[in-house]
Scaffold this active site. Structure first.
Site, PDB file in Angstrom:
ATOM      1  N   CYS A 279       1.877   2.118  13.212  1.00 44.41           N
ATOM      2  CA  CYS A 279       2.914   3.090  12.811  1.00 44.41           C
ATOM      3  C   CYS A 279       3.228   4.269  13.750  1.00 44.41           C
ATOM      4  O   CYS A 279       4.897   4.339  14.052  1.00 44.41           O
ATOM      5  CB  CYS A 279       2.679   3.948  11.152  1.00 44.41           C
ATOM      6  SG  CYS A 279       1.664   2.133  10.713  1.00 44.41           S
TER       7      CYS A 279
ATOM      8  N   GLY B 217       1.361  -1.291   0.081  1.00 46.90           N
ATOM      9  CA  GLY B 217      -0.349   0.571   0.227  1.00 46.90           C
ATOM     10  C   GLY B 217       0.593   1.061   0.121  1.00 46.90           C
ATOM     11  O   GLY B 217       0.588   2.699  -1.065  1.00 46.90           O
TER      12      GLY B 217
ATOM     13  N   SER C 204      -3.727  -3.084  -0.622  1.00 54.91           N
ATOM     14  CA  SER C 204      -2.495  -4.005  -0.290  1.00 54.91           C
ATOM     15  C   SER C 204      -2.563  -5.539   0.835  1.00 54.91           C
ATOM     16  O   SER C 204      -3.973  -5.090   0.774  1.00 54.91           O
ATOM     17  CB  SER C 204      -2.094  -3.015   1.389  1.00 54.91           C
ATOM     18  OG  SER C 204      -1.258  -4.425   1.731  1.00 54.91           O
TER      19      SER C 204
ATOM     20  N   HIS D 168      -1.885  -7.714   2.257  1.00 57.95           N
ATOM     21  CA  HIS D 168      -1.651  -7.988   4.273  1.00 57.95           C
ATOM     22  C   HIS D 168      -2.887  -7.413   5.050  1.00 57.95           C
ATOM     23  O   HIS D 168      -2.854  -8.109   6.152  1.00 57.95           O
ATOM     24  CB  HIS D 168      -0.699  -8.028   4.739  1.00 57.95           C
ATOM     25  CG  HIS D 168      -0.185  -6.571   5.131  1.00 57.95           C
ATOM     26  ND1 HIS D 168       0.018  -5.986   6.516  1.00 57.95           N
ATOM     27  CD2 HIS D 168       0.493  -5.646   4.293  1.00 57.95           C
ATOM     28  CE1 HIS D 168       0.170  -4.608   6.456  1.00 57.95           C
ATOM     29  NE2 HIS D 168       0.086  -4.313   5.272  1.00 57.95           N
TER      30      HIS D 168
ATOM     31  N   THR E 258      11.396  -8.356 -11.483  1.00 60.54           N
ATOM     32  CA  THR E 258      10.794 -10.162 -11.983  1.00 60.54           C
ATOM     33  C   THR E 258       9.646 -10.056 -10.227  1.00 60.54           C
ATOM     34  O   THR E 258       9.681  -8.892  -9.405  1.00 60.54           O
ATOM     35  CB  THR E 258      11.823 -11.320 -11.474  1.00 60.54           C
ATOM     36  OG1 THR E 258      12.758 -11.348 -12.314  1.00 60.54           O
ATOM     37  CG2 THR E 258      11.113 -12.622 -11.586  1.00 60.54           C
TER      38      THR E 258
HETATM   39  C1  PLP Z   1      -1.606  -0.473   6.474  1.00 61.46           C
HETATM   40  C2  PLP Z   1      -1.951   1.175   5.522  1.00 61.46           C
HETATM   41  C3  PLP Z   1      -1.265   1.455   4.483  1.00 61.46           C
HETATM   42  C4  PLP Z   1       0.017   0.589   4.133  1.00 61.46           C
HETATM   43  O1  PLP Z   1       0.134   0.049   3.535  1.00 61.46           O
HETATM   44  P1  PLP Z   1       1.586  -1.470   3.885  1.00 61.46           P
HETATM   45  O2  PLP Z   1       1.130  -2.536   2.403  1.00 61.46           O
HETATM   46  O3  PLP Z   1       1.846  -2.080   4.668  1.00 61.46           O
HETATM   47  O4  PLP Z   1       2.801  -0.043   3.072  1.00 61.46           O
HETATM   48  C5  PLP Z   1      -0.849   2.770   3.871  1.00 61.46           C
HETATM   49  N1  PLP Z   1      -2.980   2.799   4.079  1.00 61.46           N
HETATM   50  C6  PLP Z   1      -2.954   2.384   4.812  1.00 61.46           C
HETATM   51  C7  PLP Z   1      -4.813   3.238   5.409  1.00 61.46           C
HETATM   52  C8  PLP Z   1      -2.939   1.548   5.343  1.00 61.46           C
HETATM   53  O5  PLP Z   1      -4.191   0.637   6.730  1.00 61.46           O
END
Ligand code: PLP
Length: 391
Positions: free
Chosen positions: A324, A72, A198, A200, A236
């Site tokens: 974070c 993300g 994203s 995860h 890749t």
């Molecule tokens: C977790 C998150 C991100 C970051 O995504 P990553 O895949 O961990 O870099 C960005 N924006 C929001 C709103 C998120 O919750």
């Protein structure tokens, strides 16, 4: 043995067994490079394209509008820096409650000469479409408003903002990392031009994400090199990650309705019980326009961080504001933006529910919160002063 109750799904999620199963062949025998010519490579290529179709299908996009990235944060940075590089010294509209992947990129762009407007939000964390409209100037090149907030769960009026952006011929990006696979999204109906997601955050693997780029929109490549991702992001492909992302998205879309009903049922129960059983507590965010799994409370007179540590000793994983910012003495920018004073911002805890959580786990959590909050208040000078004052 202490239980292990995971209530931090907005920070990340575990990979589901079906997702792992989808990934494993590409970590083992199906290791071909999608760019090579033989059959082995063709099967990797097919896995990547199938994932692209699954993801596109869930948001009303065409597969060729999906570009895989490393997550993300990367997708957000690609949009902001890419658009800024095409339009130096122009104007970008965003909000005060974006994820740091957007906010810190915007602050950096400001140092490079871009003009930024950071829109305020109301006490529920909502930005109004009307405010967005009023902020548009002749030199505005991008509007970036997150779909749903990661700390307080507030869902923005994306459709209305999309309509305004389209009418003004300004590009519209949304960071949908918290919303993708959790709430319905249609990029065409909502007039979304660019969208980050994203894997995860929806039971997929870490380190893989995507950027939706509407056909015809000009964005410079993120990484120059080989021809991967239609020459937009060389390197890749992360084939196992992408295959896992595709499977996680497919599962998320096909089970969205029941999952969301179940999770929001548990969320409402948690909110109701905590507000009823723990005095001097407030819910942060919106009651109605809220992500299914999100609950964010401020417990007056205590430190959210202390509660987290104690919850951990009882086997409960939760978070203060966003993962974070854990460990930082500054209060959350989101809680500050909704008008919370410093003390209440520091007194906040976020619990984010996922599909594997049970009613029993929520009951146990409510019990622990009750006990631990009152224990922390017993040793709080502010609480002591407050109760004295009450006589
Ligand atoms: C977790 C998150 C991100 C970051 O995504 P990553 O895949 O961990 O870099 C960005 N924006 C929001 C709103 C998120 O919750």
């Amino acid at each position: 043995m202490k239980p292990m109750i995971y209530l931090d799904h907005a920070a990340t999620t575990g990979v589901r067994p079906e997702v792992l199963e989808e990934m494993l062949p590409y970590l083992q025998e199906e290791y071909g490079n999608p760019s090579s010519v033989y059959d082995l490579a063709g099967r990797s290529r097919k896995a990547v394209e199938e994932a692209r179709q699954r993801i596109a299908g869930g948001i009303g996009a065409k597969p060729e509008e999906i570009y895989f990235t490393g997550g993300g944060s990367e997708s957000d940075n690609w949009v902001l820096k890419g658009i800024a590089s095409l339009h130096p010294h122009c104007h970008i509209i965003t909000t005060r409650i974006e994820h740091h992947a957007v906010l810190h990129a915007c602050e950096w762009l400001e140092q490079q000469g871009m003009r930024l407007t950071y829109l305020p939000v109301n006490e529920q964390g909502m930005v109004s479409a009307e405010q967005v409209r009023k902020a548009i100037r002749p030199d505005t090149v991008l509007i970036s408003v997150m779909f749903a907030n990661n700390e307080i769960g507030t869902i923005q009026p994306i459709r209305e903002i999309g309509r305004i952006a389209r009418r003004a011929h300004v590009l519209f990006h949304t960071d949908a990392v918290q919303a993708f696979g959790h709430v319905p999204i249609d990029v065409n109906e909502m007039n979304i031009d660019l969208m980050s997601a994203s894997a995860h955050k929806l039971s997929g693997p870490k380190g893989v994400g995507m950027l939706y780029i509407k056909a015809g929109i000009e964005l410079p490549p993120l990484i120059h090199g080989g021809g991967q991702e239609r020459h937009m992001r060389a390197g890749t492909e992360n084939v196992p990650g992408i295959a896992g992302f595709g499977k996680a998205a497919q599962l998320a879309f096909s089970t969205m309705r029941e999952r969301s009903e179940k999770i929001s049922g548990l969320r409402d129960y948690l909110i109701r019980q905590v507000l009823a059983l723990v005095p001097y507590t407030r819910l942060n965010g919106s009651r109605g326009r809220r992500l299914p799994g999100n609950a964010n409370f401020s417990f007056q007179f205590i430190e959210g961080e202390s509660l987290l540590v104690l919850l951990d000793t009882r086997g409960i994983c939760a978070s203060a504001g966003s993962a974070c910012s854990t460990g930082s003495p500054e209060p959350s920018h989101v809680l500050t933006a909704i008008g919370l004073p410093k003390e209440l911002a520091h007194a906040s805890v976020r619990l984010t529910i996922g599909e594997e959580n049970t009613k029993e786990e929520i009951d146990y959590t409510i019990q622990q919160i009750m006990e631990l909050v009152s224990r922390l208040r017993e040793v709080s000078d502010e609480y002591d002063a407050f109760t004295r004052q009450q006589g």
